[in-house]
Write a protein that holds these residues in place. Structure first.
Motif, short mmCIF file in Angstrom:
data_model
loop_
_atom_site.label_atom_id
_atom_site.label_comp_id
_atom_site.label_asym_id
_atom_site.label_seq_id
_atom_site.Cartn_x
_atom_site.Cartn_y
_atom_site.Cartn_z
N VAL A 289 61.26 9.91 1.99
CA VAL A 289 61.35 8.45 2.05
C VAL A 289 59.98 7.88 1.69
CG1 VAL A 289 61.79 6.44 3.51
CG2 VAL A 289 63.13 8.54 3.84
N THR A 290 59.93 7.14 0.58
CA THR A 290 58.65 6.54 0.15
C THR A 290 58.53 5.07 0.54
OG1 THR A 290 59.60 6.01 -2.01
CG2 THR A 290 58.43 8.11 -1.79
N GLY A 291 59.65 4.44 0.90
CA GLY A 291 59.58 3.03 1.29
C GLY A 291 60.83 2.60 2.03
N ILE A 292 60.67 1.63 2.95
CA ILE A 292 61.78 1.02 3.68
C ILE A 292 61.63 -0.48 3.59
CG2 ILE A 292 62.97 0.80 5.89
CD1 ILE A 292 61.78 3.49 6.73
N ASP A 293 62.64 -1.16 3.09
CA ASP A 293 62.62 -2.61 2.96
C ASP A 293 63.57 -3.23 3.97
OD1 ASP A 293 60.85 -2.41 0.84
OD2 ASP A 293 62.46 -2.29 -0.65
N LEU A 294 63.05 -4.14 4.77
CA LEU A 294 63.84 -4.84 5.78
C LEU A 294 63.73 -6.33 5.52
CD1 LEU A 294 65.45 -4.90 8.47
CD2 LEU A 294 63.25 -4.91 9.67
N LEU A 295 64.86 -6.97 5.23
CA LEU A 295 64.87 -8.41 4.92
C LEU A 295 63.91 -8.74 3.79
CD1 LEU A 295 64.99 -9.87 8.56
CD2 LEU A 295 66.89 -9.50 6.97
N GLY A 296 63.85 -7.82 2.82
CA GLY A 296 63.04 -8.07 1.65
C GLY A 296 61.57 -7.74 1.79
#
Length: 458
Positions: A289-296
Motif C-alpha cells: 500500500v503506497t497511499g490511502i485517500d480519505l475524503l479526497g
C-alpha cells in the motif's frame, strides 16, 4: 489491541479511532419473542419512556388506539408499521428503529415472532451485537423461545438478554422468574451462548424497562435500558484482520494525475496502513500500500468501517470483487464451500440448483452440490440428507463456485464469513449462509466430492 493513531498528514490531523468511538458509541440489537409475548409493546415502551418518540408519532398512536376502543395508547403500534400488521395485531416485517440516550446510540431491529418468519429474525439479527429474547411469564420457555435462542447462537450474537415479560400477570412472583431464567440459561449454555442476562419486566406498565420496578424489589439488577446502555460491546471491526473488498477502480483522466489508479471500497474489518504488505485475492499477487485517500485527502492509516481509496505499488489486475488483505492474514481462496444456511425464500432449495453466490462485492456462479443435513431447532438434532430446504429451514450445504472465493470462516469474521445465494433468473435472494459453521448434533452424512455440471462447467 491498541487503537490506531497518527499525526498530521499533509497538514491535516484526523481524530483517532478511540476519539471517534468514544463520542459515537453505537449498539445494534434485535428483539425476538413468541406471538403475543409483548415484544412490540416492549419496544414501544422503550422508545416512549426514553423520550425517543416524536409528538406526531405519539398522537398517531393515541388516535389509532382510541379508534380501537382503548383508553391507553397501544405502544405496540409504534413498531407495527405495516397495514397488515395493524390489521392482524402481529409483527410481520423487521422494523428498524433508531434512537439515542445521553449514553449511547441504538439501532433496534424488531423481528417477528411467528415460526414462518424465522427468516426475518435471521435478517434482523445478522448484524446485531445483542439479542433481547422475550418470554411470557405465564408460559415460560416454549419451542419458539428455543428457536430464537438457537438462531442467536448460530449467528454468534455476543450478548443475549432474557426479558421475562408480563410479570404483572403472575403477581410479580420471584420463583416464577427464577425458574424461567434457570431453564433458559441452561438451554442457552448448551448452544454455546457466552452470556445471558435475565431481567423481569412488565412492558405494559413499564416495570424494569426504563425505570426500576417498585413491585419487584427482590430484583437488584439493571433495567432493560440500563443494560443496553452499559453492556460492553466487543464486536469491534478493527480487532479483526483487515479485509478490503474492492468496489470500484478509479482512473481519473487528469493532466495533474495522469498515472493515478485507486481502488475504492469500504474496510469491512481491521486496519490498513501505508507501507503495509498486502495480498490481492483471489489472484494471490502481493504488493504494498503506497497511499490511502480519505475524503479526497491522503492519510497514513484507515480502519473499519471507513470508506477509502487505496493506491498500490504495483500495476496489478485488480477489479471489483477482489479482496485486499494483509499478506500475513490473507484467507486461502477456494471454489468448494461447506456452510450452514437459513433458507429465506418460499421456493425450495434443492441439490443441483444453479445460483449466484454473492460474497462482499464479488458475485459468481455456483451450484448447490449437496444438502448433507437439516437442523431441528426443537432438539438440535440433524436430519441427514433432506431432499430440500424450505423457507425458514436451517441446514448444511455444499457449494461449488465457478471462481475462487477468499472467504473467512464465519466463526472468525461475521462480515467476510457470510454470503448470499441469489436466483440468477430474477435476482431474488434465496439463502443466507455462514461459511464453515457447524451447529447442533453431528450428522452421519458426509459431503460428497463436488463434480462439474453440464452448462455450468466449473
Amino acid at each position: 489491541m491498541t487503537a490506531p493513531t497518527h499525526g498530521p498528514t499533509h497538514g491535516r490531523t484526523r481524530p483517532s479511532l478511540t476519539e471517534q468511538t468514544s463520542a459515537t458509541s453505537l449498539l445494534r440489537f434485535a428483539t425476538a419473542g413468541s406471538v403475543d409475548d409483548g415484544k412490540s409493546t416492549l419496544v414501544g415502551r422503550l422508545l416512549h419512556d426514553s423520550k425517543s418518540v416524536l409528538t406526531d408519532q405519539l398522537e398517531a398512536v393515541e388516535h389509532a388506539s382510541r379508534s380501537r376502543g382503548r383508553g391507553e395508547p397501544d405502544l405496540a403500534l409504534l413498531t407495527d408499521g405495516l397495514r397488515a400488521e395493524r390489521e392482524q395485531g402481529i409483527t410481520i416485517d423487521v422494523a428498524y428503529r433508531y434512537f439515542a440516550t445521553a449514553r449511547r446510540r441504538f439501532i433496534l431491529a424488531d423481528t417477528p415472532g411467528h415460526v414462518q418468519y424465522t427468516r426475518n429474525m435471521v435478517t434482523g439479527a445478522s448484524t446485531a451485537q445483542l439479542a433481547v429474547v422475550l418470554v411470557d411469564a405465564r408460559n415460560g420457555v416454549v419451542e419458539q423461545t428455543r428457536r430464537h435462542a438457537a438462531v442467536a447462537a448460530l449467528l454468534r450474537v455476543p450478548h443475549v438478554v432474557l426479558a421475562v415479560n408480563k410479570m404483572d400477570l403472575v403477581e410479580f412472583a420471584e420463583p416464577v422468574f427464577a425458574a424461567i431464567a434457570a431453564e433458559f440459561t441452561e438451554y442457552a449454555a448448551s448452544l454455546g451462548v457466552p452470556e445471558v442476562t435475565a431481567i423481569p419486566i412488565s412492558a405494559l406498565t413499564g416495570d424494569n424497562v426504563v425505570t426500576a420496578s417498585a413491585a419487584m424489589d427482590w430484583y437488584g439488577g439493571p433495567t432493560v435500558l440500563e443494560h443496553l446502555e452499559g453492556v460492553r460491546v466487543t464486536d469491534d471491526p478493527t480487532e479483526d484482520p483487515a479485509r478490503f473488498p474492492v468496489q470500484y477502480v478509479i482512473r481519473p483522466q487528469s493532466e495533474d494525475l495522469p498515472d493515478y489508479r485507486g481502488y475504492a471500497g469500504q474496510l469491512s474489518s481491521g486496519v490498513l496502513r501505508v507501507g503495509e504488505r498486502v495480498a490481492v485475492l483471489p489472484s494471490g499477487r502481493f504488493t504494498t500500500v503506497t497511499g490511502i485517500d480519505l475524503l479526497g485527502e491522503p492519510v497514513d492509516v484507515a480502519w473499519a468501517p471507513q470508506s477509502v481509496t487505496l493506491r498500490l505499488a504495483d500495476d496489478l489486475d485488480v477489479s471489483r470483487g477482489d479482496l485486499i488483505a494483509p499478506a500475513a492474514t490473507a484467507a486461502s481462496p477456494t471454489q468448494d464451500l461447506t456452510a450452514t444456511v437459513c433458507h429465506l425464500h418460499d421456493r425450495p432449495l434443492r441439490p443441483g440448483a444453479r445460483v449466484l453466490l454473492k460474497h462482499t462485492t464479488r458475485t459468481v456462479k455456483a451450484i448447490v452440490k449437496e444438502i448433507p443435513s437439516r437442523l431441528s431447532l426443537a432438539d438440535l438434532s440433524q436430519e441427514p440428507a433432506p431432499a430440500e430446504l424450505v423457507a425458514n429451514d436451517i441446514g448444511r450445504i455444499v457449494v461449488r463456485a465457478a471462481e475462487p472465493l477468499a472467504m473467512d470462516a464465519y466463526a472468525e469474521s461475521r462480515r467476510t464469513g457470510s454470503f448470499l445465494l441469489i436466483d440468477p433468473a430474477d435476482g431474488t435472494t434465496l439463502t443466507a449462509g455462514m461459511a464453515g459453521e457447524a451447529f447442533g448434533r453431528a450428522s452421519a452424512a458426509d459431503p460428497a466430492d463436488p463434480a462439474d455440471d453440464e452448462g455450468w462447467d466449473f
